[in-house]
Design a protein around this motif. Sequence first.
Motif, short mmCIF file in Angstrom:
data_model
loop_
_atom_site.label_atom_id
_atom_site.label_comp_id
_atom_site.label_asym_id
_atom_site.label_seq_id
_atom_site.Cartn_x
_atom_site.Cartn_y
_atom_site.Cartn_z
N ILE A 284 61.42 152.87 62.91
CA ILE A 284 60.30 153.65 63.42
C ILE A 284 59.03 153.39 62.63
CG2 ILE A 284 59.40 156.01 63.65
CD1 ILE A 284 62.23 156.85 64.46
N PHE A 285 59.12 153.27 61.31
CA PHE A 285 57.89 153.08 60.54
C PHE A 285 57.96 151.91 59.56
CE2 PHE A 285 54.28 154.21 57.84
CZ PHE A 285 53.37 154.57 58.81
N GLY A 286 59.12 151.67 58.94
CA GLY A 286 59.20 150.59 57.95
C GLY A 286 58.90 149.23 58.56
N ILE A 287 59.65 148.87 59.61
CA ILE A 287 59.44 147.59 60.27
C ILE A 287 58.11 147.57 60.99
CG2 ILE A 287 60.34 146.05 62.06
CD1 ILE A 287 63.15 146.99 61.27
N ALA A 288 57.71 148.74 61.55
CA ALA A 288 56.41 148.82 62.23
C ALA A 288 55.27 148.50 61.28
CB ALA A 288 56.22 150.22 62.82
N MET A 289 55.31 149.06 60.08
CA MET A 289 54.26 148.79 59.10
C MET A 289 54.26 147.33 58.68
SD MET A 289 51.70 150.04 57.42
CE MET A 289 51.80 151.83 57.29
N GLY A 290 55.44 146.74 58.52
CA GLY A 290 55.52 145.32 58.18
C GLY A 290 54.96 144.44 59.27
N THR A 291 55.24 144.81 60.54
CA THR A 291 54.73 144.04 61.68
C THR A 291 53.20 144.04 61.71
OG1 THR A 291 56.71 144.60 62.95
CG2 THR A 291 54.78 143.85 64.19
N ARG A 318 53.16 152.50 50.01
CA ARG A 318 53.19 153.95 49.80
C ARG A 318 53.53 154.70 51.09
NH1 ARG A 318 48.27 155.42 48.82
NH2 ARG A 318 47.22 153.40 48.67
N MET A 319 53.04 154.19 52.21
CA MET A 319 53.32 154.86 53.47
C MET A 319 54.80 154.73 53.87
SD MET A 319 50.62 156.43 54.33
CE MET A 319 51.32 156.99 55.88
N VAL A 320 55.40 153.55 53.66
CA VAL A 320 56.81 153.41 54.03
C VAL A 320 57.70 154.23 53.09
CG1 VAL A 320 56.53 151.15 55.12
CG2 VAL A 320 57.16 151.27 52.72
N PHE A 321 57.31 154.36 51.83
CA PHE A 321 58.08 155.22 50.92
C PHE A 321 57.98 156.68 51.35
CE2 PHE A 321 57.40 151.99 47.25
CZ PHE A 321 58.44 151.21 47.75
N PHE A 322 56.80 157.08 51.82
CA PHE A 322 56.59 158.46 52.26
C PHE A 322 57.51 158.82 53.43
CE2 PHE A 322 54.24 161.59 54.90
CZ PHE A 322 54.15 162.62 53.97
N ILE A 323 57.83 157.84 54.26
CA ILE A 323 58.71 158.09 55.40
C ILE A 323 60.18 157.90 55.03
CG2 ILE A 323 59.32 157.33 57.73
CD1 ILE A 323 56.63 158.75 57.60
N THR A 324 60.49 156.81 54.32
CA THR A 324 61.90 156.43 54.15
C THR A 324 62.63 157.21 53.07
OG1 THR A 324 61.21 154.60 52.70
CG2 THR A 324 61.53 154.09 55.04
N ILE A 325 61.93 157.67 52.03
CA ILE A 325 62.63 158.40 50.96
C ILE A 325 63.19 159.74 51.47
CG2 ILE A 325 62.36 159.54 48.72
CD1 ILE A 325 60.46 157.26 47.94
N PRO A 326 62.37 160.59 52.11
CA PRO A 326 62.97 161.83 52.64
C PRO A 326 63.99 161.56 53.74
CG PRO A 326 60.70 161.57 53.40
CD PRO A 326 60.91 160.55 52.33
N ALA A 327 63.78 160.50 54.52
CA ALA A 327 64.76 160.15 55.56
C ALA A 327 66.11 159.80 54.93
CB ALA A 327 64.24 158.99 56.40
N ALA A 328 66.07 159.04 53.83
CA ALA A 328 67.31 158.66 53.15
C ALA A 328 68.03 159.88 52.60
CB ALA A 328 67.00 157.68 52.03
N VAL A 329 67.29 160.80 51.98
CA VAL A 329 67.90 162.01 51.43
C VAL A 329 68.53 162.84 52.55
CG1 VAL A 329 67.44 164.20 50.26
CG2 VAL A 329 66.38 162.10 49.42
N GLY A 330 67.83 162.98 53.66
CA GLY A 330 68.36 163.73 54.80
C GLY A 330 69.62 163.11 55.37
N LEU A 331 69.63 161.78 55.51
CA LEU A 331 70.81 161.10 56.04
C LEU A 331 72.01 161.24 55.10
CD1 LEU A 331 69.18 157.80 57.41
CD2 LEU A 331 70.19 159.64 58.76
N GLU A 507 49.58 160.39 50.57
CA GLU A 507 49.95 159.82 51.86
C GLU A 507 50.07 160.89 52.95
OE1 GLU A 507 50.15 157.33 48.80
OE2 GLU A 507 51.53 159.04 48.87
N LEU A 508 50.33 162.12 52.55
CA LEU A 508 50.38 163.22 53.51
C LEU A 508 49.02 163.39 54.18
CD1 LEU A 508 51.81 165.65 54.83
CD2 LEU A 508 51.11 167.01 52.84
N LYS A 509 47.95 163.25 53.41
CA LYS A 509 46.60 163.37 53.97
C LYS A 509 46.32 162.24 54.96
CE LYS A 509 44.74 165.48 49.74
NZ LYS A 509 43.75 165.32 48.64
N THR A 510 46.77 161.04 54.63
CA THR A 510 46.55 159.90 55.52
C THR A 510 47.24 160.10 56.86
OG1 THR A 510 46.48 158.44 53.58
CG2 THR A 510 46.78 157.39 55.73
N VAL A 511 48.49 160.56 56.82
CA VAL A 511 49.23 160.81 58.05
C VAL A 511 48.60 161.96 58.83
CG1 VAL A 511 51.45 161.54 59.00
CG2 VAL A 511 51.39 159.91 57.11
#
Length: 519
Positions: A284-291, A318-331, A507-511
């Motif tokens: 959803i965001f990691g690969i999207a940001m890389g693209t 920083r943006m991919v870490f903001f999305i993927t770190i909480p996602a990893a903890v939740g999973l 990064e919260l402000k950016t989003v």
Amino acid sequence: MSDGKSLVKSAGVIGLSTFASRILGLLRDVFSASLFGTGLVWDAFLIAFMIPNLMRRLLGEGALSGSFIPVFTEYLEKKPRREAWKLVSIIFTLLVLGLLMLVLSGIWMIGLALNNFSLSAKIVLILRLTRIMLPYLFFISLSALSMGILNSFKHFTLPALGPVILNACWIGALFWLCPRFGPALEQKILGLTIGILFGGAAQLAIQIPVLIKKGFNRFSIRLDLNLSHPGVRRVGYLMAPAILGLAVTQINVVVDIILGLMLGDGAISALYYGNRLMQLPLGIFGIAMGTVALPTMAVYAAKNEIEKLKKTLSLALRMVFFITIPAAVGLIILRLPIMETLFQHGNFTSLSASRAADTLLFYSLGLFSYAGVKIVVPCFYSLQDTKTPVKIGIIALLSNIILNLILMRPLKESGLAMATAISSMINLSILFLVLRRKIGSFGARKIVYSFGRILCSAMIMGIFCYLVSKPVFRLTGLSAQLIGLLSVISGGIIIFITCSFIFKVEELKTVSRWILRKS
């Protein structure tokens, strides 16, 4: 619009498209799990489906896109438009001829193997399914080239919808084609392979009108074998080490498949479902940001604007870490309830859910590093350096193989997932250090501070999810469990956002600014 805002906006557009694809992908996996379970037939299908996908990553969206986009972008920036499309003509010709030879020879060799060798039932089924799905490689690789062209023009939306089309065809095949091939699972699976072929062709077809609008037809794209063209030679020069680098990655996948086969029926399926759920936030965001980051950084590299490239790289990480770190903890915290709620139906048993949840745990540990690699490697590509990621990838490959052999004994398929996560962390760490030495500091201290704040917020969220999930998942009934799961996830997101605000996560402000503009 500033470069950072544009990057986040474009990544958001792809992310929304990918989100739709992942939701459909989740539904397709739920329906597939219920119909086929995690036995021999599904293992055989997954291996057969992986084979054209491995080749597609090697020849299509991976090596070709990574080497083609920087060169094509440079032509668009510095040369007449006709010259840029001349380059496309030659690359298109070479890819079409190469894919046709590869697909036809593969079908012929599989026919020889089936007719002349005594093979086990599982291998026979794998080969038959592979023979049907090989043409998928042709369609999806040309789709990847089309996506690279459109991304170079900063057109991201339509190419991002390609996977949505594939997943829709997949689901349609499960309900419409599979029952028409017979009652046995070995017969039903043939319908799914046909549906995937239609999905691959459709992904290519939806991009053609936009390609024509961008000039594909106007500049007379035709078969052209001019191998002496300087742009083609440059793409080939960059593509050779990129292919080697992706070959290293695909060797990892092949090793996992072989070792998974050694662990018996169901191991590959458990790895598949764990990996698929881990891929949800990554895609959803990691690969999207890389693209988005690759063509953006390629423009800065072509203009020699290295400081802007560094800022883009720092923001993307920083943006991919903001999305993927909480996602990893939740999973990690909710892994078993997620598996049970989504997949434990029909032929997908409680044992299947438990095994898949264990692989999800270990895959999720490396989620941030998978996403980070998707950002850092394109930065090397934008600088037209495809050799360095190869050398580092070989180190990661050797690490993965050694860790696989060590961890698969005590942890079985979960050990393969854990080895993948650890080797990915090694890969990202070395890439990070080498890139810093290559282009100078790109805000490493800011990235580390941001990582720490995000991790603290995610850990508090994880504690909340753990405490709340216990009473919630005592509920019975699919509807109650699904509502409970969504409630816990929603509460966790609120806790994470609140903690990010308290810890002043930038990064919260950016989003937030991007969401407010969209609304």
